[in-house]
Design a protein around this motif. Structure first.
Motif, PDB file in Angstrom:
ATOM      1  N   ALA A 192       1.253  -1.182  -0.162  1.00  0.00           N
ATOM      2  CA  ALA A 192      -0.231  -0.438   0.118  1.00  0.00           C
ATOM      3  C   ALA A 192       0.930   1.341   0.293  1.00  0.00           C
ATOM      4  O   ALA A 192       0.417   2.440  -0.521  1.00  0.00           O
ATOM      5  N   VAL A 193       1.696   1.074   0.925  1.00  0.00           N
ATOM      6  CA  VAL A 193       2.451   2.352   0.887  1.00  0.00           C
ATOM      7  C   VAL A 193       3.796   2.784  -0.427  1.00  0.00           C
ATOM      8  O   VAL A 193       4.176   3.720  -0.934  1.00  0.00           O
ATOM      9  N   ALA A 194       4.219   1.243  -0.905  1.00  0.00           N
ATOM     10  CA  ALA A 194       4.702   1.535  -2.180  1.00  0.00           C
ATOM     11  C   ALA A 194       3.838   1.872  -3.189  1.00  0.00           C
ATOM     12  O   ALA A 194       4.617   2.710  -3.871  1.00  0.00           O
ATOM     13  N   ARG A 195       2.853   1.748  -3.213  1.00  0.00           N
ATOM     14  CA  ARG A 195       2.221   2.188  -4.190  1.00  0.00           C
ATOM     15  C   ARG A 195       2.113   3.405  -4.663  1.00  0.00           C
ATOM     16  O   ARG A 195       1.672   4.691  -5.171  1.00  0.00           O
ATOM     17  N   ALA A 196       1.315   3.956  -2.689  1.00  0.00           N
ATOM     18  CA  ALA A 196       1.287   4.782  -3.356  1.00  0.00           C
ATOM     19  C   ALA A 196       2.840   6.196  -3.012  1.00  0.00           C
ATOM     20  O   ALA A 196       2.453   7.198  -3.810  1.00  0.00           O
ATOM     21  N   LYS A 197       3.653   5.532  -2.684  1.00  0.00           N
ATOM     22  CA  LYS A 197       4.272   6.447  -2.091  1.00  0.00           C
ATOM     23  C   LYS A 197       6.111   6.001  -3.367  1.00  0.00           C
ATOM     24  O   LYS A 197       6.565   7.547  -3.749  1.00  0.00           O
ATOM     25  N   LEU A 198       6.152   4.732  -3.641  1.00  0.00           N
ATOM     26  CA  LEU A 198       6.442   4.501  -4.701  1.00  0.00           C
ATOM     27  C   LEU A 198       6.562   4.464  -6.326  1.00  0.00           C
ATOM     28  O   LEU A 198       7.735   3.940  -7.016  1.00  0.00           O
ATOM     29  N   GLY A 199       5.840   3.643  -5.679  1.00  0.00           N
ATOM     30  CA  GLY A 199       4.262   3.426  -7.683  1.00  0.00           C
ATOM     31  C   GLY A 199       4.574   1.770  -7.696  1.00  0.00           C
ATOM     32  O   GLY A 199       5.025   1.448  -9.126  1.00  0.00           O
ATOM     33  N   PHE A 200       5.421   1.011  -6.971  1.00  0.00           N
ATOM     34  CA  PHE A 200       6.152  -0.531  -7.457  1.00  0.00           C
ATOM     35  C   PHE A 200       4.440  -0.889  -8.808  1.00  0.00           C
ATOM     36  O   PHE A 200       3.291  -1.004  -7.982  1.00  0.00           O
ATOM     37  N   GLY A 201       5.144  -1.338  -9.019  1.00  0.00           N
ATOM     38  CA  GLY A 201       3.934  -1.989 -10.589  1.00  0.00           C
ATOM     39  C   GLY A 201       2.882  -1.622 -10.504  1.00  0.00           C
ATOM     40  O   GLY A 201       2.256  -2.118 -11.232  1.00  0.00           O
ATOM     41  N   ALA A 202       3.028  -0.253 -10.761  1.00  0.00           N
ATOM     42  CA  ALA A 202       1.314   0.569 -11.307  1.00  0.00           C
ATOM     43  C   ALA A 202       1.275  -0.133 -12.182  1.00  0.00           C
ATOM     44  O   ALA A 202       0.003  -0.224 -12.580  1.00  0.00           O
ATOM     45  N   ALA A 203       2.125   0.045 -13.443  1.00  0.00           N
ATOM     46  CA  ALA A 203       1.866  -0.365 -14.128  1.00  0.00           C
ATOM     47  C   ALA A 203       2.054  -1.699 -15.197  1.00  0.00           C
ATOM     48  O   ALA A 203       1.439  -2.839 -16.421  1.00  0.00           O
ATOM     49  N   ASN A 204       2.340  -2.752 -14.490  1.00  0.00           N
ATOM     50  CA  ASN A 204       2.753  -4.030 -14.700  1.00  0.00           C
ATOM     51  C   ASN A 204       1.682  -5.071 -13.108  1.00  0.00           C
ATOM     52  O   ASN A 204       2.414  -6.235 -12.995  1.00  0.00           O
ATOM     53  N   VAL A 205       0.911  -4.502 -12.464  1.00  0.00           N
ATOM     54  CA  VAL A 205       0.231  -5.645 -11.493  1.00  0.00           C
ATOM     55  C   VAL A 205       0.059  -6.213 -12.695  1.00  0.00           C
ATOM     56  O   VAL A 205      -1.438  -5.873 -13.137  1.00  0.00           O
ATOM     57  N   GLY A 206       0.279  -7.816 -12.268  1.00  0.00           N
ATOM     58  CA  GLY A 206      -1.244  -9.143 -12.488  1.00  0.00           C
ATOM     59  C   GLY A 206      -1.199  -8.935 -13.814  1.00  0.00           C
ATOM     60  O   GLY A 206      -1.422  -9.618 -14.811  1.00  0.00           O
ATOM     61  N   LEU A 207       0.488  -8.530 -14.658  1.00  0.00           N
ATOM     62  CA  LEU A 207       0.794  -8.772 -16.036  1.00  0.00           C
ATOM     63  C   LEU A 207       2.275  -9.768 -15.830  1.00  0.00           C
ATOM     64  O   LEU A 207       3.105  -9.265 -15.231  1.00  0.00           O
ATOM     65  N   LYS A 208       2.008 -10.939 -16.738  1.00  0.00           N
ATOM     66  CA  LYS A 208       3.295 -11.366 -17.019  1.00  0.00           C
ATOM     67  C   LYS A 208       3.924 -10.912 -18.376  1.00  0.00           C
ATOM     68  O   LYS A 208       3.298 -11.106 -19.342  1.00  0.00           O
ATOM     69  N   VAL A 209       5.502 -10.431 -18.885  1.00  0.00           N
ATOM     70  CA  VAL A 209       5.674 -10.161 -19.835  1.00  0.00           C
ATOM     71  C   VAL A 209       6.785 -11.109 -19.555  1.00  0.00           C
ATOM     72  O   VAL A 209       8.203 -11.068 -19.116  1.00  0.00           O
ATOM     73  N   GLU A 210       7.053 -11.729 -21.467  1.00  0.00           N
ATOM     74  CA  GLU A 210       8.215 -12.580 -21.458  1.00  0.00           C
ATOM     75  C   GLU A 210       8.652 -12.726 -22.749  1.00  0.00           C
ATOM     76  O   GLU A 210       7.703 -11.814 -23.989  1.00  0.00           O
ATOM     77  N   ALA A 211       9.831 -12.906 -22.726  1.00  0.00           N
ATOM     78  CA  ALA A 211      10.598 -12.759 -24.480  1.00  0.00           C
ATOM     79  C   ALA A 211       9.961 -13.598 -25.156  1.00  0.00           C
ATOM     80  O   ALA A 211       9.892 -15.176 -25.293  1.00  0.00           O
ATOM     81  N   ARG A 212       9.768 -13.534 -26.317  1.00  0.00           N
ATOM     82  CA  ARG A 212       8.985 -14.458 -27.383  1.00  0.00           C
ATOM     83  C   ARG A 212       9.888 -15.108 -27.504  1.00  0.00           C
ATOM     84  O   ARG A 212      11.625 -14.794 -28.199  1.00  0.00           O
ATOM     85  N   PRO A 213      10.587 -16.042 -27.407  1.00  0.00           N
ATOM     86  CA  PRO A 213      10.888 -17.662 -27.928  1.00  0.00           C
ATOM     87  C   PRO A 213      11.691 -17.933 -29.342  1.00  0.00           C
ATOM     88  O   PRO A 213      11.960 -18.104 -30.038  1.00  0.00           O
ATOM     89  N   ASP A 214      10.529 -17.359 -30.714  1.00  0.00           N
ATOM     90  CA  ASP A 214      10.989 -17.392 -32.101  1.00  0.00           C
ATOM     91  C   ASP A 214      11.549 -16.223 -32.120  1.00  0.00           C
ATOM     92  O   ASP A 214      11.374 -16.156 -33.371  1.00  0.00           O
ATOM     93  N   ALA A 215      11.282 -14.631 -31.044  1.00  0.00           N
ATOM     94  CA  ALA A 215      12.451 -13.843 -31.923  1.00  0.00           C
ATOM     95  C   ALA A 215      13.468 -13.722 -31.857  1.00  0.00           C
ATOM     96  O   ALA A 215      14.182 -13.337 -31.037  1.00  0.00           O
ATOM     97  N   ASP A 216      14.130 -15.052 -32.755  1.00  0.00           N
ATOM     98  CA  ASP A 216      15.562 -15.527 -33.324  1.00  0.00           C
ATOM     99  C   ASP A 216      16.440 -14.756 -34.454  1.00  0.00           C
ATOM    100  O   ASP A 216      15.304 -14.964 -34.807  1.00  0.00           O
ATOM    101  N   GLU A 217      17.333 -14.317 -34.306  1.00  0.00           N
ATOM    102  CA  GLU A 217      18.244 -14.068 -35.447  1.00  0.00           C
ATOM    103  C   GLU A 217      19.671 -14.221 -35.532  1.00  0.00           C
ATOM    104  O   GLU A 217      19.887 -13.377 -34.221  1.00  0.00           O
ATOM    105  N   SER A 218      20.663 -14.142 -35.981  1.00  0.00           N
ATOM    106  CA  SER A 218      21.438 -14.316 -35.916  1.00  0.00           C
ATOM    107  C   SER A 218      21.795 -12.914 -36.382  1.00  0.00           C
ATOM    108  O   SER A 218      22.357 -12.598 -37.520  1.00  0.00           O
ATOM    109  N   LEU A 219      22.703 -12.103 -34.996  1.00  0.00           N
ATOM    110  CA  LEU A 219      22.661 -10.549 -35.366  1.00  0.00           C
ATOM    111  C   LEU A 219      24.143 -10.406 -34.784  1.00  0.00           C
ATOM    112  O   LEU A 219      25.465 -10.991 -34.282  1.00  0.00           O
TER     113      LEU A 219
END
Length: 712
Positions: A192-219
């Motif tokens: 409660a304090v972190a969200r009000a004072k520190l903004g923890f996870g305000a845009a990412n609460v309950g969201l899982k973000v992972e890299a696409r395994p097929d986003a692959d190329e030799s660079l």
């Protein structure tokens, strides 16, 4: 006698007087529901200052949240050292005694716990039980952990057995429910304090973000730089001198200002096209195996004259001069301490690190984030002062490289249910096996030898597994918690943190309506089972039981009702005497704490067991407040389930003589509130070799003329 006369009699009406008393009790309880003010923190400025003495300074309390900023002077100005608050103001989760614990939490601006202290609590296992010292040691484990992470309570010595020291705190034996409630209180208030004072996870609460395994190329590195997937943070000597000159420091470098002082190359590695290109296929695969589910990895290579990692950097630690931030807030990033080899040959030469960001940090790699580096200078020779300046570079990857989906979430009380699933399964199977035995009186109960073995085995299970192992001894403390919930907290969530006990309550309450008090007191009470086993010692010790005179026995039985009333009234009025009176139960000493307690409590529990040798189940019959509560509720019983014959009581007195609980009147009537459902009388009446009327009838070769069963 006909079969109809041998069946249990369905009572046409409830016991009217007791129903009226119960109704009055619940009306009063409802009236008390809103009569007490909500609990609130108890520390004022002076109280907070005792926990944070000089040189720290307590700022002004926040106008919107009950939070105190704790300030520390640095570089000639006051910076926020921590935000201090009491958990009871922000997350008043009732403990096992029905009252929320009050914890003072100091949360740093980056989300780490500076300190956690116990202000007050009413957890029964720590009050005159284990003592408060284990609780104090438990909350000290949070210091240095991050509120961004999902911290869980493990088993005792869980961290020493390999559990993550960043997301796990060691639990306390015999205090599982209490420690889980305290953990949720700390995390709930901090969030409660972190969200009000520190903004923890305000845009990412309950969201899982992972890299696409097929986003692959030799660079190549050059390709990655051209796309902006590998970034560079360079601080020149001139930039550094300008920044420190603004702080009033004299220049220390007269060379060309465009020379790199700190030069960092960094990249997010989870995207296969980036990680595999920079580390190679084998090292990238090893990195992905080592990362936990939802974790992220950031590579930082230092190739300037000043290395922010420092000469004394310890692998696996958090770099003091490097930080990953998102939305202006620091993200806890720790060195992974993995082997430094296999990097792409066209990467700049220099020491490098891979920083791990756990999934619990709320980091969103598909959103912009920043790498910051600190430069530190000192001024003054006697009382030197450190001056810090920060430089940063932003980093953004295309959203098409990631998969975004809702993360699985659930209430915090689900954790103990998952953790204790096997125990719950065993107890549920035992209860399912007990029901048909008690319900079908012509089955196992009618076989004197086999039923005695079954009862002995079940009581051993109750004492050993339900009591000592699963810690599911039901107690008057739960009723105290319910009263406090009704009058103070208005929250019953505390029941959900002790799954085995709640499962037993879910079984015991319906059986009160069917069979009365006896199902719990005679079969499922671990201390009751311990008394039954202790009573076996009477015969080899040549101890003759004492027969309490009927009039004295009647008045002694009222004692448990008086004790129950005292406890509930004290709980309803908020008096601490409720906890003191609850110590009349020896359950905490004998079952929860295995007799490892102060000598007065051990002497009391042992004394009750000794009393049991002379007066069978003396505590249960005369003192047990929980038994009194169950006996009152058991008066709502709809069945007179114990079969009776017309000859019971006149002339036959066998069942009354054999009943060690004194629950059968001379008339043959069953006193159900005092019946412990041992089933001895049921076995006798079903056994033609024991039941006197049947024996007499068989001896004379005639049938006994049936007579009406005496009404209660």
């Amino acid at each position: 006698m006909t079969a109809a006369q041998m069946r249990p009699r369905i009572r046409p009406t409830f016991a009217g007087a007791w129903v009226r008393r119960l109704a009055l009790f619940f009306v009063l309880l409802t009236a008390l529901w809103g009569s007490h003010p909500a609990l609130a923190g108890q520390l004022d400025r002076a109280g907070i200052e005792r926990y944070f003495p000089a040189p720290l300074v307590v700022g002004e309390r926040d106008g919107a949240l009950p939070v105190w900023p704790i300030l520390k002077q640095e570089a000639g100005r006051y910076e926020v050292f921590a935000y201090a608050f009491e958990s009871i103001d922000l997350a008043p989760i009732p403990g096992f005694g029905g009252t929320p614990p009050d914890l003072l939490v100091a949360l740093a601006p980056d989300g780490t716990f500076r300190d956690v202290k116990v202000v007050s609590h009413h957890e029964p296992v720590f009050l005159e039980g284990l003592g408060s010292e284990p609780l104090f040691a438990f909350v000290e484990q949070y210091v240095g952990l991050s509120a961004r992470r999902s911290i869980r309570v493990g088993r005792p010595n869980a961290r020493g057995s390999g559990a993550s020291a960043e997301t796990t705190v060691d639990g306390i034996s015999m205090a599982t429910a209490s420690t889980r409630v305290i953990n949720e209180s700390i995390l709930g208030a901090s969030l409660a304090v972190a969200r009000a004072k520190l903004g923890f996870g305000a845009a990412n609460v309950g969201l899982k973000v992972e890299a696409r395994p097929d986003a692959d190329e030799s660079l190549s590195v050059a390709d990655l730089v051209a796309r902006g997937w590998v970034r560079r943070l360079t601080v020149t000597h001139g930039q550094a001198e300008t920044a420190f000159r603004d702080a009033g420091m004299d220049p220390i470098d007269d060379g060309p200002g465009d020379r790199p002082l700190t030069d960092l190359t960094f990249a997010y590695l989870n995207v296969p096209a980036i990680g595999r290109s920079l580390l190679g296929p084998d090292r990238f695969a090893a990195l992905m195996r080592e990362l936990g589910p939802g974790d992220h990895a950031v590579m930082v290579v230092s190739h300037g004259s000043e290395n922010p990692l420092g000469e004394d950097f310890v692998l696996g630690s958090i770099p003091e001069r490097l930080a990953v931030t998102q939305g202006g807030l620091a993200v806890n990033a720790r060195d992974m301490a993995i082997e430094r080899r296999g990097a792409a040959p066209d990467l700049p030469n220099g020491p490098w690190t891979i920083l791990r960001i756990t999934g619990a940090a709320g980091f969103d790699p598909s959103a912009p984030w920043t790498l910051r580096v600190k430069l530190v200078r000192e001024r003054g020779q006697i009382l030197s002062e450190k001056i810090v300046r920060e430089f940063s570079a932003d980093y953004t990857l295309p959203a098409t490289l990631f998969i975004r989906e809702a993360a699985e979430a659930g209430p915090s009380w689900l954790d103990p249910w998952r953790a204790r699933g096997p125990e719950l399964g065993v107890i549920a199977l035992a209860l399912a096996g007990l029901v048909p035995v008690l319900a079908f009186r012509r089955g196992l109960v009618a076989d004197r030898r086999r039923f005695a073995i079954f009862r002995l085995g079940f009581l051993a299970f109750t004492l050993g597994f339900i009591g000592w192992y699963a810690q599911a001894q039901l107690s008057i403390v739960t009723l105290v918690g319910l009263v406090r919930a009704a009058t103070v907290t208005h929250d019953l969530a505390f029941l959900l943190y002790d799954p085995p006990s709640l499962l037993l309550w879910a079984f015991v309450v319906p059986t009160l309506v069917v069979w009365g008090r006896g199902t719990f007191c005679g079969w499922l009470c671990p201390f009751g089972a311990l008394q039954e086993f202790t009573a076996w010692l009477a015969k080899p010790l040549r101890i003759r039981p004492i027969t309490v005179p009927p009039r004295l026995d009647f008045w002694l039985r009222q004692g448990k009702y008086g004790l129950l009333a005292g406890i509930l009234v004290a709980a309803a009025t908020g008096s601490p005497l409720a906890d003191t009176f609850s110590e009349a139960e020896p359950f905490k000493t004998a079952i929860t704490l295995y007799f490892v307690r102060g000598w007065p409590f051990v002497a009391y529990a042992v004394g009750l067991l000794v009393l049991n040798l002379f007066v069978y189940k003396g505590f249960c019959r005369y003192l047990c407040p929980l038994g009194a509560g169950l006996a009152i509720l058991g008066r709502l019983r709809v069945l007179d389930w114990i079969p009776r014959r017309a000859e019971c009581g006149s002339p036959c007195q066998l069942c009354k003589v054999r009943c060690r609980y004194g629950a059968i009147a001379p008339s043959g009537r069953i006193d159900y509130p005092e019946c412990f459902q041992c089933m001895d009388c049921v076995t006798i009446i079903q056994d033609p070799q024991q039941c006197v009327p049947q024996v007499v009838a068989a001896k004379h070769g005639r049938r006994i003329a049936p007579r009406p069963v005496p009404a209660e």
